[in-house]
Scaffold this motif. Structure first.
Motif, PDB file in Angstrom:
ATOM      1  N   GLY A 281       0.818  -1.202   0.000  1.00  0.00           N
ATOM      2  CA  GLY A 281       0.000   0.000   0.000  1.00  0.00           C
ATOM      3  C   GLY A 281       0.852   1.251   0.000  1.00  0.00           C
ATOM      4  O   GLY A 281       1.834   1.364  -0.736  1.00  0.00           O
ATOM      5  N   SER A 282       0.511   2.200   0.842  1.00  0.00           N
ATOM      6  CA  SER A 282       1.258   3.452   0.907  1.00  0.00           C
ATOM      7  C   SER A 282       2.618   3.285   1.566  1.00  0.00           C
ATOM      8  O   SER A 282       3.407   4.238   1.598  1.00  0.00           O
ATOM      9  N   PHE A 283       2.907   2.111   2.096  1.00  0.00           N
ATOM     10  CA  PHE A 283       4.217   1.834   2.676  1.00  0.00           C
ATOM     11  C   PHE A 283       5.110   1.020   1.738  1.00  0.00           C
ATOM     12  O   PHE A 283       6.238   0.693   2.112  1.00  0.00           O
ATOM     13  N   ALA A 284       4.636   0.683   0.552  1.00  0.00           N
ATOM     14  CA  ALA A 284       5.459  -0.059  -0.404  1.00  0.00           C
ATOM     15  C   ALA A 284       6.535   0.865  -0.955  1.00  0.00           C
ATOM     16  O   ALA A 284       6.224   1.906  -1.540  1.00  0.00           O
ATOM     17  N   PRO A 285       7.811   0.550  -0.785  1.00  0.00           N
ATOM     18  CA  PRO A 285       8.870   1.475  -1.218  1.00  0.00           C
ATOM     19  C   PRO A 285       8.901   1.637  -2.725  1.00  0.00           C
ATOM     20  O   PRO A 285       8.625   0.703  -3.477  1.00  0.00           O
ATOM     21  N   MET A 286       9.222   2.845  -3.155  1.00  0.00           N
ATOM     22  CA  MET A 286       9.349   3.173  -4.569  1.00  0.00           C
ATOM     23  C   MET A 286      10.790   3.559  -4.872  1.00  0.00           C
ATOM     24  O   MET A 286      11.439   4.220  -4.066  1.00  0.00           O
ATOM     25  N   ARG A 287      11.258   3.137  -6.039  1.00  0.00           N
ATOM     26  CA  ARG A 287      12.611   3.474  -6.460  1.00  0.00           C
ATOM     27  C   ARG A 287      12.598   4.725  -7.327  1.00  0.00           C
ATOM     28  O   ARG A 287      11.872   4.792  -8.323  1.00  0.00           O
ATOM     29  N   LEU A 288      13.389   5.709  -6.951  1.00  0.00           N
ATOM     30  CA  LEU A 288      13.633   6.869  -7.795  1.00  0.00           C
ATOM     31  C   LEU A 288      14.923   6.614  -8.555  1.00  0.00           C
ATOM     32  O   LEU A 288      15.977   6.409  -7.947  1.00  0.00           O
TER      33      LEU A 288
ATOM     34  N   VAL B 270       6.166  11.540  -3.761  1.00  0.00           N
ATOM     35  CA  VAL B 270       6.662  10.617  -4.778  1.00  0.00           C
ATOM     36  C   VAL B 270       5.512   9.917  -5.495  1.00  0.00           C
ATOM     37  O   VAL B 270       5.560   9.704  -6.703  1.00  0.00           O
ATOM     38  N   CYS B 271       4.439   9.593  -4.780  1.00  0.00           N
ATOM     39  CA  CYS B 271       3.316   8.902  -5.406  1.00  0.00           C
ATOM     40  C   CYS B 271       2.644   9.744  -6.477  1.00  0.00           C
ATOM     41  O   CYS B 271       1.936   9.210  -7.334  1.00  0.00           O
ATOM     42  N   ASP B 272       2.862  11.056  -6.435  1.00  0.00           N
ATOM     43  CA  ASP B 272       2.247  11.935  -7.434  1.00  0.00           C
ATOM     44  C   ASP B 272       3.103  12.104  -8.682  1.00  0.00           C
ATOM     45  O   ASP B 272       2.630  12.655  -9.679  1.00  0.00           O
ATOM     46  N   VAL B 273       4.372  11.680  -8.627  1.00  0.00           N
ATOM     47  CA  VAL B 273       5.255  11.786  -9.797  1.00  0.00           C
ATOM     48  C   VAL B 273       5.856  10.441 -10.175  1.00  0.00           C
ATOM     49  O   VAL B 273       6.665  10.355 -11.089  1.00  0.00           O
ATOM     50  N   VAL B 274       5.454   9.400  -9.484  1.00  0.00           N
ATOM     51  CA  VAL B 274       6.082   8.097  -9.660  1.00  0.00           C
ATOM     52  C   VAL B 274       5.782   7.469 -11.011  1.00  0.00           C
ATOM     53  O   VAL B 274       6.548   6.662 -11.501  1.00  0.00           O
ATOM     54  N   ALA B 275       4.669   7.826 -11.644  1.00  0.00           N
ATOM     55  CA  ALA B 275       4.289   7.192 -12.906  1.00  0.00           C
ATOM     56  C   ALA B 275       5.350   7.387 -13.972  1.00  0.00           C
ATOM     57  O   ALA B 275       5.559   6.533 -14.822  1.00  0.00           O
ATOM     58  N   ARG B 276       6.062   8.505 -13.899  1.00  0.00           N
ATOM     59  CA  ARG B 276       7.066   8.792 -14.915  1.00  0.00           C
ATOM     60  C   ARG B 276       8.475   8.734 -14.366  1.00  0.00           C
ATOM     61  O   ARG B 276       9.418   8.611 -15.122  1.00  0.00           O
ATOM     62  N   GLU B 277       8.620   8.847 -13.049  1.00  0.00           N
ATOM     63  CA  GLU B 277       9.964   9.010 -12.523  1.00  0.00           C
ATOM     64  C   GLU B 277      10.286   8.054 -11.382  1.00  0.00           C
ATOM     65  O   GLU B 277      11.106   8.347 -10.522  1.00  0.00           O
ATOM     66  N   GLY B 278       9.703   6.887 -11.365  1.00  0.00           N
ATOM     67  CA  GLY B 278      10.042   5.912 -10.340  1.00  0.00           C
ATOM     68  C   GLY B 278       9.339   4.599 -10.579  1.00  0.00           C
ATOM     69  O   GLY B 278       8.546   4.447 -11.494  1.00  0.00           O
ATOM     70  N   ASP B 279       9.654   3.593  -9.786  1.00  0.00           N
ATOM     71  CA  ASP B 279       8.961   2.317  -9.855  1.00  0.00           C
ATOM     72  C   ASP B 279       9.171   1.576  -8.553  1.00  0.00           C
ATOM     73  O   ASP B 279       9.825   2.053  -7.641  1.00  0.00           O
ATOM     74  N   ALA B 280       8.573   0.399  -8.455  1.00  0.00           N
ATOM     75  CA  ALA B 280       8.690  -0.377  -7.232  1.00  0.00           C
ATOM     76  C   ALA B 280      10.125  -0.849  -7.028  1.00  0.00           C
ATOM     77  O   ALA B 280      10.869  -1.069  -7.973  1.00  0.00           O
ATOM     78  N   CYS B 281      10.509  -0.999  -5.757  1.00  0.00           N
ATOM     79  CA  CYS B 281      11.880  -1.404  -5.416  1.00  0.00           C
ATOM     80  C   CYS B 281      12.023  -2.918  -5.453  1.00  0.00           C
ATOM     81  O   CYS B 281      12.342  -3.562  -4.444  1.00  0.00           O
ATOM     82  N   GLY B 282      11.781  -3.522  -6.610  1.00  0.00           N
ATOM     83  CA  GLY B 282      11.996  -4.956  -6.788  1.00  0.00           C
ATOM     84  C   GLY B 282      11.126  -5.790  -5.876  1.00  0.00           C
ATOM     85  O   GLY B 282      10.081  -5.346  -5.398  1.00  0.00           O
ATOM     86  N   PRO B 283      11.543  -7.044  -5.591  1.00  0.00           N
ATOM     87  CA  PRO B 283      10.781  -7.909  -4.684  1.00  0.00           C
ATOM     88  C   PRO B 283      10.678  -7.265  -3.299  1.00  0.00           C
ATOM     89  O   PRO B 283      11.678  -6.845  -2.722  1.00  0.00           O
ATOM     90  N   LEU B 284       9.474  -7.180  -2.794  1.00  0.00           N
ATOM     91  CA  LEU B 284       9.267  -6.471  -1.539  1.00  0.00           C
ATOM     92  C   LEU B 284       9.376  -7.413  -0.351  1.00  0.00           C
ATOM     93  O   LEU B 284       8.928  -8.560  -0.402  1.00  0.00           O
ATOM     94  N   PRO B 285       9.959  -6.927   0.756  1.00  0.00           N
ATOM     95  CA  PRO B 285       9.938  -7.714   1.994  1.00  0.00           C
ATOM     96  C   PRO B 285       8.550  -7.668   2.607  1.00  0.00           C
ATOM     97  O   PRO B 285       7.675  -6.942   2.137  1.00  0.00           O
ATOM     98  N   VAL B 286       8.334  -8.431   3.661  1.00  0.00           N
ATOM     99  CA  VAL B 286       7.057  -8.380   4.366  1.00  0.00           C
ATOM    100  C   VAL B 286       6.920  -7.047   5.103  1.00  0.00           C
ATOM    101  O   VAL B 286       5.863  -6.420   5.079  1.00  0.00           O
TER     102      VAL B 286
END
Length: 363
Positions: free
Chosen positions: A226-233, A272-288
């Protein structure tokens, strides 16, 4: 506080010893531990209340006597908590209306049987304050019943807008939250240093070139979804030299002629969630679970991280509100040791403003 259970659409994790141990979820027959959960939090995250009929976000048994709890989303009203005991029910209504920044909401039910208190809380990611109301106190919460319910195949996530729900054995924090990954490098007078190695009293460099003392280093361990899922810039966006991972609600600094033209300022902040569509993505496999860090400075500032600007933690005047402070990630600190922040270092754009800025940059 430890996280005991996490249920998403694709996975289920439960361990009465705590999910921090990174063990596989045991079988139902192997679950053991103190049965009465005297204190705890049921946390769920969902989209803002939709139009249409009310929806049951979560319904879960509490004990072997058949008592259960349900949380419902009620359009044009807010959220309804139901505690059922046979033919009788008790309710609490948290009234709330969508605002400009309410793409996702965190709703939590907390209880303390020893202290005879319970509350229903609503937290908007990135906000300084949560809404909370008194709620009915459960007669008993049996950990073994919750454990079996969490891992049962028939405990599905019925509401499409529901992201996850989780269980903790204590009070989960609400209010201002840290949003920097443990390895996020911060510029200091001695050179770059991962935030996990920064200590109280250290100096960090801000965007203005000033050396500012660190009053407190804040850490929170939260479900990595959810909102705690890390995003990669990704470099080189935002001036980055290397990739970094942050929380979706972490404000990042934006500069340029389009910022000056559109907002009349040389710098603004955007989540970041407002600009992530073009400038970021998920940080690979997520931990629990995901650890996030942040710094409390005398005044909110822009931290330098691998060439990008990241906002430090803005705590507002939370020290004046004993209850809000107690329920936050700052709750272990005396109010006298906290500063008062008048506001963020720069204005934070609303989602529609961030979208407009992205369109200007593409054009």
């Amino acid at each position: 506080m430890s996280w005991l259970g996490l249920r998403t659409r694709n996975a289920c994790h439960f361990d009465l010893g705590g999910l921090q141990k990174d063990r596989q979820t045991p079988a139902a027959a192997e679950l053991a531990g103190p049965d009465a959960l005297l204190r705890g939090t049921l946390l769920l995250e969902c989209a803002a209340t939709p139009d249409g009929p009310r929806h049951t976000l979560l319904q879960i048994p509490l004990d072997q006597a058949g008592r259960w709890l349900a949380i419902e989303a009620v359009p044009d009203l807010g959220f309804l908590l139901i505690l059922a005991d046979g033919n009788s029910t008790r309710h609490a209504i948290l009234r709330w209306q969508p605002t400009g920044r309410s793409g996702s909401l965190r709703v939590s039910y907390t209880w303390d049987l020893a202290g005879q208190s319970a509350a229903l809380r609503l937290d908007v990611p990135g906000s300084l304050r949560a809404i909370h109301i008194p709620a009915p106190i459960p007669y008993i919460v049996q950990a073994s019943v919750l454990a079996r319910a969490f891992i049962a195949q028939d405990l599905a996530i019925p509401f499409p807008a529901l992201s996850y729900f989780a269980l903790a054995d204590g009070l989960s924090p609400v209010g201002p939250m840290p949003g920097l990954g443990a390895d996020t490098p911060l510029e200091t007078p001695e050179g770059p240093k991962p935030i996990k190695r920064v200590r109280r009293g250290d100096l960090v460099l801000t965007s203005g070139g000033d050396s500012v003392p660190v009053l407190h280093v804040i850490r929170a361990l939260m479900p990595a979804c959810g909102s705690f899922a890390p995003m990669r810039l990704r470099a080189p966006t935002f001036g980055l030299r290397d990739d970094i991972c942050v929380a979706p609600y972490q404000p990042v600094a934006l500069h340029g002629r389009d910022v000056e033209y559109g907002f009349g300022r040389d710098c603004v902040l955007a989540q970041v969630c407002d600009v992530v569509a073009r400038e970021g993505d998920a940080c690979g496999p997520l931990p629990v679970l995901q650890s996030y860090y942040q710094l409390v400075l005398p005044e909110p500032a822009i931290l330098q991280s691998a060439g990008a600007g990241l906002a430090s933690l803005n705590i507002g005047r939370i020290r004046r509100d004993a209850k809000a402070l107690r329920e936050s990630v700052l709750g272990h600190l005396p109010a006298r040791d906290l500063p008062e922040h008048a506001g963020p270092a720069h204005p934070i754009l609303e989602p529609h403003e961030s979208l407009a800025l992205q369109r200007w940059r593409v054009a």
